[in-house]
Design an enzyme around this catalytic site. Structure first.
Site, short mmCIF file in Angstrom:
data_model
loop_
_atom_site.label_atom_id
_atom_site.label_comp_id
_atom_site.label_asym_id
_atom_site.label_seq_id
_atom_site.Cartn_x
_atom_site.Cartn_y
_atom_site.Cartn_z
N ARG A 32 0.91 -1.47 0.19
CA ARG A 32 0.06 0.18 0.11
C ARG A 32 1.14 1.54 0.12
NH1 ARG A 32 -1.24 1.68 4.38
NH2 ARG A 32 -2.56 -0.31 5.25
N TYR A 79 -16.26 17.56 -15.33
CA TYR A 79 -16.50 16.09 -15.72
C TYR A 79 -17.74 15.77 -14.57
CZ TYR A 79 -16.17 11.15 -14.68
OH TYR A 79 -16.15 9.62 -14.95
N ASP A 130 -6.66 18.97 -14.39
CA ASP A 130 -7.29 18.34 -14.68
C ASP A 130 -7.02 17.70 -15.78
OD1 ASP A 130 -8.30 15.67 -15.66
OD2 ASP A 130 -10.47 16.26 -14.12
N LYS A 159 -7.38 7.02 -19.42
CA LYS A 159 -7.84 7.30 -20.50
C LYS A 159 -7.00 7.28 -21.75
CE LYS A 159 -11.56 7.93 -18.59
NZ LYS A 159 -12.10 9.35 -18.02
C1 LIG Z 1 -12.79 9.46 -16.78
C2 LIG Z 1 -12.36 11.00 -15.90
C3 LIG Z 1 -12.46 11.31 -14.64
C4 LIG Z 1 -12.68 10.41 -13.00
O1 LIG Z 1 -11.30 9.39 -13.65
P1 LIG Z 1 -11.83 7.67 -13.62
O2 LIG Z 1 -10.29 6.62 -13.93
O3 LIG Z 1 -12.62 7.02 -13.98
O4 LIG Z 1 -11.95 7.51 -12.09
C5 LIG Z 1 -11.33 12.24 -13.82
N1 LIG Z 1 -11.99 13.63 -15.05
C6 LIG Z 1 -11.85 13.60 -16.46
C7 LIG Z 1 -11.55 15.11 -17.15
C8 LIG Z 1 -12.40 12.28 -16.97
O5 LIG Z 1 -13.02 12.34 -18.11
#
Ligand SMILES: *Cc1c(COP(=O)(O)O)cnc(C)c1O
Length: 379
Positions: free
Chosen positions: A46, A98, A170, A195
């Site tokens: 962890r 998001y 982000d 992504k």
């Molecule tokens: C998918 C996404 C998230 C969240 O990420 P997860 O891996 O699904 O928890 C946050 N910000 C953006 C812009 C996203 O596309």
């Protein structure tokens, strides 16, 4: 080292035990000690794991940061940032956000006494009027989802610095191939590595990258104390994904441009949202802070008919109707019935998420096949 080399070698060395060129998957929870506390830097997975550590070094390298941290999901990474705050603190956030981030902010953290202001940041000057002595964090997403608004990271950073507030970006949609927020003055870069970084729609993963040692230590404490860490197998998959990030992104951008232009000239399409158009309200900022315009394209059909939009996404064959984005394969989504279905119609329409809005994550297939697919679906 340049970016296209960092994706492959950044922060990486060959395996010390046998010289393995790829980082081994250290599928272990614990590590042998010769005497209490006598170990080789790893005690419990962890806290640290060699495969995860290789990935964390890669995250730091591609974002031009000093410290990288991996989390079990993008939302777990955002959750760790929010845990830096105390009850009574305030956050100023992008409004076209998001959906999962919005849910975490409003449904989980408001309950703990943190206040959020969701505002349009296309004009960064808007931010300042919301800053008080209680403001501790500015949360920026650019390009935004699904409207492709562009926010000036450098301008946000100037405001954040003036008021000693943390700026987090982000960077999921752009990836460090297109923009590197730390270089533009951000304090924290966050990714849903699910992504583009992973890139193959086969893993859920989150990342944070920072430059400041004290901030890195506080986040690393939270990472270990709260425990939302990824396993070694998933860490390996994302590391492998990052090795081709630059070649994938180049093709995502090329295909995205062809598709944005095709849709823009289509008689049945009302409007196309893509930051590469000179008519995009913040095209000049996009041109300055991004290397290219990305593979995300949204559009609205003429007449704005809900059922017609549903028919289009159902008819697509090469594009898969699915949530998520950033994989090698093309995906299409209908925000009004999928990602934004829980938001009341009047609310979602305020930010532009109308009934016929369709969002494309343009993949790296042959663009001719993607255009033919759109042609047969839209008619
Ligand atoms: C998918 C996404 C998230 C969240 O990420 P997860 O891996 O699904 O928890 C946050 N910000 C953006 C812009 C996203 O596309």
């Amino acid at each position: 080292m340049k970016f296209n080399t960092k994706t492959i070698h950044g922060g990486q060395g060959h395996d010390k035990a046998y010289g393995a060129v790829m980082p081994p998957i250290y599928q272990t929870s614990t590590y042998a000690q010769s005497t209490p506390g006598g170990h080789k830097g790893f005690e419990y997975s962890r806290t640290h794991n060699p495969t995860r550590q290789a990935l964390e070094k890669s995250f730091a390298s591609i974002e031009n940061g000093n410290y990288g941290l991996a989390f079990a999901s993008g939302l777990a990474a955002i959750d760790a940032v929010l845990k830096l705050l105390n009850p009574g603190d305030e956050v100023i956030s992008t409004n076209d956000l998001y959906g999962g981030s919005y849910r975490l902010f409003t449904k989980v953290y408001e309950k703990f006494g943190i206040k959020f202001h969701f505002i349009g940041m296309e004009n960064a000057g808007n931010i300042e009027q919301y800053i008080t002595a209680k403001t501790k964090l500015i949360w920026v997403e650019t390009p935004t989802n699904p409207m492709m608004n562009i926010i000036d990271i450098k301008a946000c950073s100037d405001i954040a610095k003036k008021h000693s507030v943390l700026l987090a970006v982000d960077n999921t949609f752009a990836t460090p191939y297109l923009q590197q927020p730390l270089d533009l003055g951000a304090d924290i870069v966050m990714h849903s590595a699910t992504k583009y970084l992973g890139g193959h729609s086969d893993v859920i993963m989150g990342a944070l990258v920072v430059n400041d040692k004290d901030l890195a230590e506080r986040l690393s404490f939270i990472q270990n104390a709260s425990g939302a860490v990824p396993g070694p197998q998933d860490s390996f998959l994302v590391l492998r994904g990052i090795k081709t990030l630059h070649v994938r992104m180049q093709r995502h951008c090329e295909n995205g441009e062809v598709i944005a232009n095709y849709l823009n000239g289509h008689p049945k399409i009302e409007k196309v949202y893509w930051p590469g158009f000179t008519s995009h309200p913040n095209h000049n900022i996009a041109k300055t802070q991004m290397k290219d315009f990305g593979g995300m394209v949204s559009f609205v059909t003429k007449g704005n008919n809900y059922d017609e939009a549903i028919k289009i996404v159902e008819k697509l064959k090469v594009f898969t109707l699915a949530e998520s984005l950033g994989g090698v394969e093309s995906l299409a989504g209908h925000p009004a019935s999928m990602t934004h279905a829980s938001i009341p119609k009047e609310e979602r329409e305020k930010t532009g998420v109308v009934d016929s809005l369709i969002r494309l994550s343009v993949g790296i297939e042959d663009v001719d096949d993607l255009i033919s697919d759109l042609k047969q679906a839209i008619g």
